[in-house]
Design a protein around this motif. Structure first.
Motif, PDB file in Angstrom:
ATOM      1  N   VAL A   1      -9.719   3.524   1.849  1.00 57.83           N
ATOM      2  CA  VAL A   1      -8.919   2.478   2.685  1.00 57.83           C
ATOM      3  C   VAL A   1      -7.505   2.570   2.950  1.00 57.83           C
ATOM      4  O   VAL A   1      -6.820   2.091   1.653  1.00 57.83           O
ATOM      5  CB  VAL A   1      -9.108   0.998   2.597  1.00 57.83           C
TER       6      VAL A   1
ATOM      7  N   PRO B   1      -8.752  -2.605  12.304  1.00 62.26           N
ATOM      8  CA  PRO B   1      -7.816  -4.343  12.332  1.00 62.26           C
ATOM      9  C   PRO B   1      -6.840  -4.128  11.586  1.00 62.26           C
ATOM     10  O   PRO B   1      -5.816  -3.093  11.228  1.00 62.26           O
ATOM     11  CB  PRO B   1      -8.585  -4.335  10.477  1.00 62.26           C
ATOM     12  N   THR B   2      -5.573  -5.497  12.251  1.00 65.13           N
ATOM     13  CA  THR B   2      -4.031  -5.205  11.417  1.00 65.13           C
ATOM     14  C   THR B   2      -4.681  -6.870  11.261  1.00 65.13           C
ATOM     15  O   THR B   2      -5.039  -7.865  11.305  1.00 65.13           O
ATOM     16  CB  THR B   2      -3.610  -6.024  13.139  1.00 65.13           C
ATOM     17  N   LYS B   3      -3.343  -6.697  10.611  1.00 60.79           N
ATOM     18  CA  LYS B   3      -2.359  -7.931   9.435  1.00 60.79           C
ATOM     19  C   LYS B   3      -1.130  -7.776   9.754  1.00 60.79           C
ATOM     20  O   LYS B   3      -0.688  -6.890   9.592  1.00 60.79           O
ATOM     21  CB  LYS B   3      -3.306  -8.263   7.649  1.00 60.79           C
TER      22      LYS B   3
ATOM     23  N   SER C   1      -5.367   6.735  12.624  1.00 59.48           N
ATOM     24  CA  SER C   1      -6.013   6.247  12.422  1.00 59.48           C
ATOM     25  C   SER C   1      -7.373   7.118  12.577  1.00 59.48           C
ATOM     26  O   SER C   1      -8.511   7.101  11.744  1.00 59.48           O
ATOM     27  CB  SER C   1      -5.840   4.740  12.853  1.00 59.48           C
TER      28      SER C   1
ATOM     29  N   SER D   1      -7.890  -8.032   2.313  1.00 60.82           N
ATOM     30  CA  SER D   1      -8.869  -6.977   3.692  1.00 60.82           C
ATOM     31  C   SER D   1      -9.203  -5.640   3.367  1.00 60.82           C
ATOM     32  O   SER D   1     -10.200  -5.271   2.796  1.00 60.82           O
ATOM     33  CB  SER D   1      -8.647  -7.348   4.819  1.00 60.82           C
ATOM     34  N   ALA D   2      -8.251  -5.556   2.510  1.00 61.91           N
ATOM     35  CA  ALA D   2      -9.247  -3.658   1.567  1.00 61.91           C
ATOM     36  C   ALA D   2      -9.390  -4.147   0.748  1.00 61.91           C
ATOM     37  O   ALA D   2     -10.823  -3.111   0.106  1.00 61.91           O
ATOM     38  CB  ALA D   2      -7.520  -2.718   1.441  1.00 61.91           C
TER      39      ALA D   2
ATOM     40  N   GLY E   1      -3.553  -8.214   4.219  1.00 62.20           N
ATOM     41  CA  GLY E   1      -3.731  -6.367   4.377  1.00 62.20           C
ATOM     42  C   GLY E   1      -4.575  -5.845   2.796  1.00 62.20           C
ATOM     43  O   GLY E   1      -5.789  -5.456   3.276  1.00 62.20           O
TER      44      GLY E   1
ATOM     45  N   LEU F   1      -3.497   1.625   4.344  1.00 61.34           N
ATOM     46  CA  LEU F   1      -2.551   0.212   4.348  1.00 61.34           C
ATOM     47  C   LEU F   1      -1.719   0.985   5.161  1.00 61.34           C
ATOM     48  O   LEU F   1      -0.553   1.835   4.669  1.00 61.34           O
ATOM     49  CB  LEU F   1      -2.302  -0.721   3.418  1.00 61.34           C
TER      50      LEU F   1
ATOM     51  N   GLN G   1     -10.574   4.879   6.696  1.00 54.66           N
ATOM     52  CA  GLN G   1     -10.895   3.248   7.663  1.00 54.66           C
ATOM     53  C   GLN G   1      -8.985   3.140   7.765  1.00 54.66           C
ATOM     54  O   GLN G   1      -8.792   2.510   6.088  1.00 54.66           O
ATOM     55  CB  GLN G   1     -11.193   2.313   7.520  1.00 54.66           C
ATOM     56  N   CYS G   2      -8.387   2.750   8.322  1.00 49.08           N
ATOM     57  CA  CYS G   2      -7.080   2.578   8.513  1.00 49.08           C
ATOM     58  C   CYS G   2      -6.971   0.640   8.766  1.00 49.08           C
ATOM     59  O   CYS G   2      -7.900   0.286   9.145  1.00 49.08           O
ATOM     60  CB  CYS G   2      -6.186   2.712   9.112  1.00 49.08           C
ATOM     61  N   ILE G   3      -5.816  -0.017   8.385  1.00 49.14           N
ATOM     62  CA  ILE G   3      -5.622  -1.683   8.094  1.00 49.14           C
ATOM     63  C   ILE G   3      -4.090  -1.221   8.920  1.00 49.14           C
ATOM     64  O   ILE G   3      -3.372  -0.306   7.913  1.00 49.14           O
ATOM     65  CB  ILE G   3      -5.506  -1.821   7.078  1.00 49.14           C
TER      66      ILE G   3
END
Length: 273
Positions: free
Chosen positions: A192, A249-251, A215, A260-261, A257, A194, A224-226
Motif C-alpha cells: 500500500v 481510495p481517498t482520505k 496509481s 485504511s492501509a 489513510g 499513501l 495499491q495507492c491511497i
C-alpha cells in the motif's frame, strides 16, 4: 603587447601594486569581506595581482588556466564577481595614473589606451564567463538535489510506504514521482502506498492525471495507492473539474489513510492502557 610597454609596466610594478592594494582595502567592507583574516585577504589579492600580470608575461592559455582556477576557488568560497571586476577597473585606473605620472609625453600615454584595454577587458570577460558557469553549475546541482528530495518514498510500516508531495507538480516532476514510486514499491516490497498531497497548493486536471497515472502504474506492479490530504478546497476543485478519482481510495488526512492501509494489510491501531 609591445615589449617596451611590458618593460615600463614591470618597472613600475611595485608602485602599481601598492596603490592597488590601498584601493582594494578601501572596498573590502563594501563586498562583505571583513570576516576574512588580513593575511588571507592580502594573499588572495597578491595572487590576483600576479595573475593579472601573467597575462602580460606568459603564454595566454596558461594565464587563462590560472585565472579559471583562481576564479573557481573564490566563487566557491563566496567571493563576489563584482569584487573582482571592480578590482580590475581599479587596476586599469591606477595603471593610467602611473603612466601619466611617469611619461612626459601624454600622446604616448593615449597611444597605450588600446593596449591596456586589450590586456584588461579579456580578463574581465573571462571572470564573467566563469561566474556564469559557476552559477549554472550551482543551480543544476541544487535542482538535482531538490528533485531527489521532492518525491521520496518512505517506508513507515512493513508493506506500507508514504510519498509526501510538496509544491507544484509539473510534467518533469511527475516523471520523477512515477520512477520513485515504481522503484520504491519493488525495493520496499510495499503493498500500500499513501500519496500525501497536503503540501500541493493546486490540484488541476494535469496534476490529477499524473496522480491517476502513478496509481495505475503502482497497481500494475501489485500494490495499491491511497490518496490522502484532500482538503475541502481541493475536493471542490476536483468536483468542479469533473475529475474522476474513484479508481483508488481517498482520505482527508494521513492518519485516516494510515488506518485504511493497516486494515488493507490485516492490521489495525489499538490503544493500550
Amino acid at each position: 603587447m609591445d615589449k617596451l610597454i611590458i618593460q615600463m609596466f614591470n618597472k613600475n610594478r611595485q608602485e602599481i601594486f601598492n596603490r592597488w592594494m590601498e584601493e582594494m582595502e578601501s572596498i573590502r567592507e563594501d563586498h562583505r569581506l571583513q570576516n576574512i583574516s588580513d593575511k588571507a585577504y592580502k594573499d588572495t589579492n597578491v595572487e590576483f595581482f600576479n595573475i593579472i600580470f601573467a597575462h602580460l608575461e606568459r603564454n595566454e592559455y596558461k594565464a587563462n588556466d590560472e585565472l579559471t582556477d583562481f576564479a573557481e576557488k573564490l566563487f566557491q568560497l563566496g567571493w563576489r564577481l563584482s569584487y573582482l571586476t571592480q578590482g580590475l577597473q581599479n587596476f586599469r585606473r591606477i595603471i593610467l595614473s602611473v603612466l601619466f605620472d611617469t611619461e612626459k609625453s601624454s600622446t604616448k600615454v593615449f597611444d597605450m589606451f588600446d593596449e591596456i584595454d586589450r590586456w584588461i577587458d579579456p580578463i574581465i570577460n573571462q571572470l564573467i564567463n566563469e561566474s556564469a558557469k559557476n552559477w549554472e553549475n550551482t543551480v543544476s546541482i541544487q535542482k538535482v538535489a531538490l528533485q531527489e528530495l521532492s518525491a521520496p518514498l518512505i517506508p513507515v510500516f512493513e508493506n506500507i510506504s508514504v510519498m509526501p508531495l510538496i509544491g507544484t507538480i509539473d510534467t518533469e516532476r511527475a516523471k520523477l514521482i512515477m520512477e520513485n514510486l515504481l522503484t520504491g514499491v519493488i525495493k520496499h516490497r510495499s503493498q500500500v502506498i499513501l500519496i500525501d498531497i497536503t503540501g500541493v497548493p493546486v490540484v488541476d486536471t494535469m496534476v490529477a492525471h499524473h496522480i491517476i497515472q502513478a496509481s495505475e502504474a503502482v497497481r500494475l506492479v501489485g500494490a495499491q495507492c491511497i490518496l490522502v490530504g484532500i482538503r475541502p478546497e481541493i475536493a471542490q476543485t476536483i468536483v468542479n473539474l469533473g475529475i474522476d478519482l474513484g479508481q483508488f481510495p481517498t482520505k482527508s488526512t494521513l492518519y485516516k489513510g494510515m488506518q485504511s492501509a493497516l486494515e488493507m494489510t490485516k492490521r489495525k491501531i489499538t490503544e493500550t492502557e
